[in-house]
Design a protein around this motif. Structure first.
Motif, PDB file in Angstrom:
ATOM      1  N   GLU A   1       0.813  -1.216   0.000  1.00 43.73           N
ATOM      2  CA  GLU A   1       0.000   0.000   0.000  1.00 43.73           C
ATOM      3  C   GLU A   1       0.847   1.267   0.000  1.00 43.73           C
ATOM      4  O   GLU A   1       0.370   2.344  -0.372  1.00 43.73           O
ATOM      5  N   ALA A   2       2.108   1.153   0.407  1.00 42.24           N
ATOM      6  CA  ALA A   2       2.981   2.324   0.468  1.00 42.24           C
ATOM      7  C   ALA A   2       3.834   2.479  -0.786  1.00 42.24           C
ATOM      8  O   ALA A   2       4.611   3.428  -0.886  1.00 42.24           O
ATOM      9  N   LEU A   3       3.690   1.569  -1.726  1.00 42.27           N
ATOM     10  CA  LEU A   3       4.509   1.604  -2.938  1.00 42.27           C
ATOM     11  C   LEU A   3       3.730   2.219  -4.100  1.00 42.27           C
ATOM     12  O   LEU A   3       2.545   1.933  -4.293  1.00 42.27           O
ATOM     13  N   ALA A   4       4.425   3.040  -4.868  1.00 37.68           N
ATOM     14  CA  ALA A   4       3.847   3.650  -6.072  1.00 37.68           C
ATOM     15  C   ALA A   4       4.799   3.399  -7.233  1.00 37.68           C
ATOM     16  O   ALA A   4       5.662   4.225  -7.534  1.00 37.68           O
ATOM     17  N   PRO A   5       4.678   2.236  -7.878  1.00 32.77           N
ATOM     18  CA  PRO A   5       5.598   1.910  -8.975  1.00 32.77           C
ATOM     19  C   PRO A   5       5.234   2.618 -10.277  1.00 32.77           C
ATOM     20  O   PRO A   5       4.065   2.678 -10.656  1.00 32.77           O
ATOM     21  N   PHE A   6       6.237   3.158 -10.934  1.00 28.35           N
ATOM     22  CA  PHE A   6       6.089   3.732 -12.275  1.00 28.35           C
ATOM     23  C   PHE A   6       7.039   2.950 -13.186  1.00 28.35           C
ATOM     24  O   PHE A   6       8.082   3.457 -13.595  1.00 28.35           O
ATOM     25  N   VAL A   7       6.673   1.698 -13.451  1.00 28.23           N
ATOM     26  CA  VAL A   7       7.565   0.787 -14.152  1.00 28.23           C
ATOM     27  C   VAL A   7       7.054   0.506 -15.555  1.00 28.23           C
ATOM     28  O   VAL A   7       5.890   0.750 -15.887  1.00 28.23           O
ATOM     29  N   ALA A   8       7.964  -0.050 -16.381  1.00 26.47           N
ATOM     30  CA  ALA A   8       7.650  -0.250 -17.793  1.00 26.47           C
ATOM     31  C   ALA A   8       6.533  -1.263 -18.010  1.00 26.47           C
ATOM     32  O   ALA A   8       5.820  -1.201 -19.009  1.00 26.47           O
ATOM     33  N   THR A   9       6.372  -2.207 -17.078  1.00 30.29           N
ATOM     34  CA  THR A   9       5.366  -3.250 -17.257  1.00 30.29           C
ATOM     35  C   THR A   9       3.966  -2.789 -16.872  1.00 30.29           C
ATOM     36  O   THR A   9       2.997  -3.513 -17.086  1.00 30.29           O
ATOM     37  N   GLU A  10       3.837  -1.597 -16.317  1.00 29.39           N
ATOM     38  CA  GLU A  10       2.528  -1.105 -15.904  1.00 29.39           C
ATOM     39  C   GLU A  10       1.685  -0.690 -17.101  1.00 29.39           C
ATOM     40  O   GLU A  10       2.194  -0.149 -18.086  1.00 29.39           O
ATOM     41  N   THR A  11       0.392  -0.904 -16.993  1.00 32.13           N
ATOM     42  CA  THR A  11      -0.557  -0.377 -17.968  1.00 32.13           C
ATOM     43  C   THR A  11      -0.836   1.089 -17.627  1.00 32.13           C
ATOM     44  O   THR A  11      -0.547   1.540 -16.507  1.00 32.13           O
ATOM     45  N   PRO A  12      -1.402   1.856 -18.571  1.00 30.38           N
ATOM     46  CA  PRO A  12      -1.766   3.240 -18.240  1.00 30.38           C
ATOM     47  C   PRO A  12      -2.688   3.336 -17.029  1.00 30.38           C
ATOM     48  O   PRO A  12      -2.599   4.284 -16.244  1.00 30.38           O
ATOM     49  N   THR A  13      -3.567   2.351 -16.862  1.00 28.09           N
ATOM     50  CA  THR A  13      -4.462   2.342 -15.704  1.00 28.09           C
ATOM     51  C   THR A  13      -3.677   2.192 -14.410  1.00 28.09           C
ATOM     52  O   THR A  13      -3.919   2.895 -13.420  1.00 28.09           O
ATOM     53  N   GLU A  14      -2.734   1.271 -14.404  1.00 27.99           N
ATOM     54  CA  GLU A  14      -1.914   1.063 -13.207  1.00 27.99           C
ATOM     55  C   GLU A  14      -1.032   2.272 -12.924  1.00 27.99           C
ATOM     56  O   GLU A  14      -0.793   2.618 -11.759  1.00 27.99           O
TER      57      GLU A  14
END
Length: 659
Positions: free
Chosen positions: A217-230
């Motif tokens: 809950e404390a993590l906010a990943p902005f990684v390449a595998t994320e979808t635009p929604t994520e």
């Protein structure tokens, strides 16, 4: 004067002339706050334009009738005041637009995610989780220096340890585990953290390390595998008052976390930290600006400092935190040689390195680092030996596979019916060794040994600890279980002699990353290189080499000792602008504070490179931006526009080739 409150709106437009605030009337009943998304009419036709509300005022200085905001897109203030101030500072430094920075920083909206987030925010049953327990202090560093890393306002270069460490998903680099430990420590103290890394491997390893100490809950990943929604879900998480850890590639540097305590940039010398979109900011510069504005600590983490970081260290602007124990592997430079004829090995593999591989391969994997991707970096005529070149642009022809198609290394043109310009021959042979050709030749030299190829096309994060040859391009080296038992650093001369200002720095960084993946006691063999560089690498004197390079850069007025501005566009406009900044009447030219290199001319176009001291750069950048706006405002008939790119070393390399 308007009777109702007024919103000052920044349009989400790529047009430089629209990169400013416009006043709009707020319709009665519309809840407009700073930072929200809106749609407003613009121009004579009233075409709707997306934008961000920056301020809400009681009155406007405009005497006419204000157009009303057409639509409130979202009630979520996605641009907090701190982010807008950062965007202003970055845009000013880069001679760019604020809207361009916000386009990089703010995640695209996902309606369903936003509605769910708003519902959770309004739910009175949501409770605040207690802060997580702080992990134990790192054994690699002095306790006082370790705690100094996240002291408010502190600025450091942080030397990462070599070797690997265990994680739930498998081995990860020891440095990535220490980064996660530091981030978790700062989070446990009640502050947020932003971690900016170069590529997908670093994102993967940091993510896996963080999840051992930090609740999801404390993590906010902005990684390449994320979808635009994520990605939008992570962005909304950073808008909350609860501290968080935002991490990912270069766009993560803007994450609007609350109570920012630490900004960390991993491997700031990596080219992936430079944004390829206008106005081309670098993660390192954004981190420094953000730390100055917020009072947060900033850390640049790597095995060896980059030249810009070394310059700041020499100035006393950055402190340094080094590992207590020297864990760097031993390096043996080797002369290029050939074994006796009864030993089947490539000529480019020295005998001492070959014997080391034969011995090490029985214990586990061996890493082979090569410079070039593809099968071969070049081709030549089999009959006369002339270099094979593209008929379209004259660039070198290459092939990605042993029997694959031929294409140009510059323009990508496929040469399906190639013939030599000198002798007319139609047969070619490989010239030089890419990762594909190296893999092929090592397979013949070590029959029966598994070979794993890792490059931009073959993505591999980890390999088992069993015997194998792992052939990888720079930066694509996977982590081996238990570490590599030996490493061969090939193509040293080619890496250092390439036509690039940053050849030395990039090469040293690439070697150190490869060596950081070795097992304790393993040896790295540096091939095809002798002389001072080889001796310094073997002795661990990389910072001496870089310090000498920095002195030479200063004598030649080259970055990072000066700042650059590449100015391109219609020849007349470019030459007039350069003359106004460097001519005898310019207030900047006194004392050699600014000068120009060039031009590079292509028909009616021209490119100059402006060199300026850090002292005058803040004054010149607004003038460059004003010139870009004037060029863009000339009307539709002006097809060619003025373009300014700050601190672009690639343009400097192009100028050297042109001359």
């Amino acid at each position: 004067m308007t009777e109702h409150p007024v919103a000052r709106v920044l349009p989400e437009s790529r047009l430089p002339q629209l990169d400013r605030l416009f006043d709009y009337a707020i319709p009665e009943g519309m809840d407009v706050r700073p930072g929200v998304r809106v749609r407003v009419p613009m121009g004579r036709g009233g075409r709707l334009q997306a934008g961000f509300v920056v301020e809400v005022l009681e009155k406007s200085s405009y005497e006419g009738t204000l157009s009303p905001i057409e639509h409130l897109v979202s009630p979520v203030p996605v641009v907090p005041p701190e982010l807008y101030r950062l965007a202003q500072a970055v845009a000013s430094r880069q001679a760019g637009g604020v809207a361009d920075i916000l386009r990089l920083a703010v995640a695209p909206r996902a309606v369903r995610v936003e509605k769910a987030w708003l519902k959770d925010s309004d739910d009175s049953t949501v409770t605040t989780e207690p802060p997580p327990d702080s992990p134990t202090a790192s054994s690699h560093y002095d306790p006082e220096q370790w705690s100094a890393l996240w002291k408010s306002g502190a600025k450091h270069w942080w030397q990462l340890p070599y070797g690997s460490a265990s994680a739930a998903e498998g081995e990860i680099p020891a440095g990535h585990r220490e980064i996660a430990r530091l981030a978790a420590t700062v989070l446990a103290a009640g502050s947020s953290v932003v971690v900016c890394v170069p590529d997908w491997r670093d994102q993967l390893f940091v993510d896996q390390a963080l999840r051992e100490w930090v609740e999801a809950e404390a993590l906010a990943p902005f990684v390449a595998t994320e979808t635009p929604t994520e990605r939008y879900r992570s962005y909304l998480r950073t808008l909350e008052a609860r501290p968080s850890v935002a991490y990912g590639a270069r766009h993560a540097i803007y994450a609007p976390v609350s109570n920012l305590g630490l900004v960390l940039v991993l491997s700031d010398s990596d080219d992936l930290h430079r944004e390829p979109l206008a106005p081309y900011p670098h993660s390192r510069d954004v981190a420094l600006l953000r730390a100055e504005q917020s009072g947060a600590a900033v850390v640049f983490a790597s095995h060896v400092p980059s030249l810009p970081v070394l310059r700041l260290m020499q100035m006393g602007y950055l402190g340094e935190v080094r590992a207590q124990q020297h864990t760097r592997p031993r390096v043996i430079p080797t002369a290029l040689g050939r074994l006796s004829d009864d030993v089947k090995t490539p000529a480019r593999l020295p005998s001492v390195a070959y014997r080391a591989v034969v011995e090490a391969i029985t214990q586990g994997p061996v890493l082979v680092q090569v410079f070039h991707s593809g099968y071969s970096p070049g081709l030549s005529c089999r009959s006369c030996g002339e270099r094979a070149r593209c008929v379209e642009c004259g660039g070198p022809l290459k092939t990605a596979k042993r029997s694959g198609p031929i294409s140009c290394g510059w323009c990508g043109h496929l040469a399906t019916l190639w013939s030599c310009n000198e002798c007319g021959g139609s047969e070619y042979r490989p010239s030089g060794h890419g990762v594909g050709r190296t893999t092929h030749e090592l397979g013949r030299a070590f029959p029966g040994v598994p070979i794993i190829q890792s490059d931009g096309e073959s993505r591999t994060a980890r390999v088992p600890g069993t015997p194998a040859l792992v052939v990888a391009t720079r930066g694509a080296e996977p982590v081996a279980q238990g570490g590599y038992r030996a490493a061969l650093l090939l193509d040293a001369e080619s890496m250092l002699q390439r036509a690039s200002l940053n050849a030395l720095e990039d090469t040293l960084q690439g070697w150190e990353w490869a060596m950081s993946l070795l097992a304790p006691g393993a040896i790295a063999y540096l091939t095809d290189l002798e002389g001072p560089v080889a001796q310094s690498v073997a002795a661990g004197g990389l910072e001496v080499l870089l310090a000498r390079e920095l002195v030479q850069r200063g004598e030649l007025r080259m970055p990072p000792t000066v700042r650059l501005a590449a100015i391109s566009g219609p020849r007349g406009d470019v030459e007039d602008l350069v003359a106004s900044l460097t001519g005898p009447d310019s207030r900047h030219a006194a004392g050699g504070q600014v000068d120009a290199l060039g031009p590079i001319r292509h028909d009616s176009q021209a490119t100059y490179i402006l060199r300026m001291s850090y002292r005058v750069a803040p004054d010149i950048a607004p003038e460059l931006r004003a010139a870009v706006v004037r060029s863009a405002s000339k009307g539709p008939r002006q097809t060619a526009r003025l373009k300014v790119v700050m601190d672009d070393v690639d343009t400097l390399d192009a100028l050297a080739v042109e001359e």
